[in-house]
Write an enzyme that holds these catalytic residues in place. Sequence first.
Site, PDB file in Angstrom:
ATOM      1  N   LYS A  16      45.226  49.159  46.234  1.00 26.80           N
ATOM      2  CA  LYS A  16      43.773  49.251  46.053  1.00 26.80           C
ATOM      3  C   LYS A  16      43.068  49.381  47.406  1.00 26.80           C
ATOM      4  O   LYS A  16      42.128  50.163  47.557  1.00 26.80           O
ATOM      5  CB  LYS A  16      43.272  48.024  45.275  1.00 26.80           C
ATOM      6  CG  LYS A  16      43.678  48.070  43.806  1.00 26.80           C
ATOM      7  CD  LYS A  16      43.491  46.752  43.068  1.00 26.80           C
ATOM      8  CE  LYS A  16      44.063  46.884  41.656  1.00 26.80           C
ATOM      9  NZ  LYS A  16      44.008  45.641  40.880  1.00 26.80           N
ATOM     10  N   GLN A  76      42.179  39.699  41.693  1.00 26.93           N
ATOM     11  CA  GLN A  76      43.473  40.177  41.181  1.00 26.93           C
ATOM     12  C   GLN A  76      44.060  39.165  40.191  1.00 26.93           C
ATOM     13  O   GLN A  76      44.163  37.982  40.502  1.00 26.93           O
ATOM     14  CB  GLN A  76      44.439  40.424  42.352  1.00 26.93           C
ATOM     15  CG  GLN A  76      45.771  41.010  41.950  1.00 26.93           C
ATOM     16  CD  GLN A  76      45.647  42.410  41.345  1.00 26.93           C
ATOM     17  OE1 GLN A  76      44.943  43.271  41.873  1.00 26.93           O
ATOM     18  NE2 GLN A  76      46.308  42.630  40.223  1.00 26.93           N
ATOM     19  N   ASP A  83      35.947  45.581  37.526  1.00 24.13           N
ATOM     20  CA  ASP A  83      37.061  45.594  36.576  1.00 24.13           C
ATOM     21  C   ASP A  83      36.565  45.722  35.138  1.00 24.13           C
ATOM     22  O   ASP A  83      37.366  45.928  34.225  1.00 24.13           O
ATOM     23  CB  ASP A  83      37.895  44.307  36.712  1.00 24.13           C
ATOM     24  CG  ASP A  83      39.140  44.509  37.560  1.00 24.13           C
ATOM     25  OD1 ASP A  83      39.637  45.652  37.607  1.00 24.13           O
ATOM     26  OD2 ASP A  83      39.609  43.527  38.151  1.00 24.13           O
TER      27      ASP A  83
END
Length: 288
Positions: free
Chosen positions: A54, A98, A121
């Site tokens: 990422k 994460q 997200d």
Amino acid sequence: MPANIINGKEIASAIKLAIAEELKKIKTDTGREAGLAVVLVGDDPASIVYVRNKKKACQEVGIRSSEYRLPKETSQDALLKLIASLNKNPEIHGILVQLPLPPHIQTDKIIEATNPDKDVDGFHPVNVGKLVANTASLISCTPLAIITLLDKSGIPIEGRKVVIVGRSNIVGKPAALLFLHRNATVTICHSRTKNLSDYTLRADILVAAIGKPAFVKADMIKKGAVVIDVGINRDEAGLIGDVDFPSAKEKVSYITPVPGGVGPMTIAMLMKNTLTAFKQQQIDNGII
Ligand code: NDP
């Protein structure tokens, strides 16, 4: 006839290039740069790889990424404090925590503490609710990747029978909603589904998001179907999907490989969501 292999890496590269150009233009016009905070708690090896990928994508497109790497014994309160400070930080436009988090931290509390405008997200209940209502701008990256791969490959969705195996909050459920909004007829299967093949064999588009290596065999797939393999499983040979690729590819019209299919597109969609969040915050603050 052998299948068309959907090249997720190539499609993702083109999307990242377009994002990079847009970010460059915004920087030239306003001097402003997008910022993504990437929070990693603990040292799960797969998570470390995802975070590295990422950050690499951020570099490619020109997003400033700030990594917050915390020890696995970090308390929930300490993580909530960090989220609160990132929520307030005007240089941070997207926040990514994460997953999975260590078991002593309640994931839903962390997701709910994130400013929905920075929730790149698409996991916050506000954004999930908007997805249900078909008004969302920040949508879970993997489902968005699936739809974008189909669109970019010229595969029609409307009116088709879509079967999704897997009903997680981050893949199966949001993917079902996206397909529904695109006028597909959607069936969701899961571990309690009886006679799974009865459903998968009817699918024009079959999405496998199960987490079991090579679980979907060719005899579970309709001839000429489109197969999207979301699974990422690790074995001695490396990464392997949820679909038995060698046998399936002889039977289907299109299929995504693992690696090189949904994975790179998911990261491209994270970049897209960060751009979306950044632009919206600039608009809200009267900058653009
Ligand atoms: P989860 O473990 O949260 O969900 C798995 C789903 O599969 C569940 O709904 C489960 O059913 C269902 N399932 C399990 N066994 C069976 C079975 N025998 N028959 C039918 N359904 C079954 O996984 P995720 O959704 O998070 O991820 C799925 C896969 O996708 C994983 O391999 C993951 O690594 C990968 N992934 C890949 C991403 C990418 O970028 N490419 C991003 C996110 C995930 P039930 O609900 O009944 O338990």
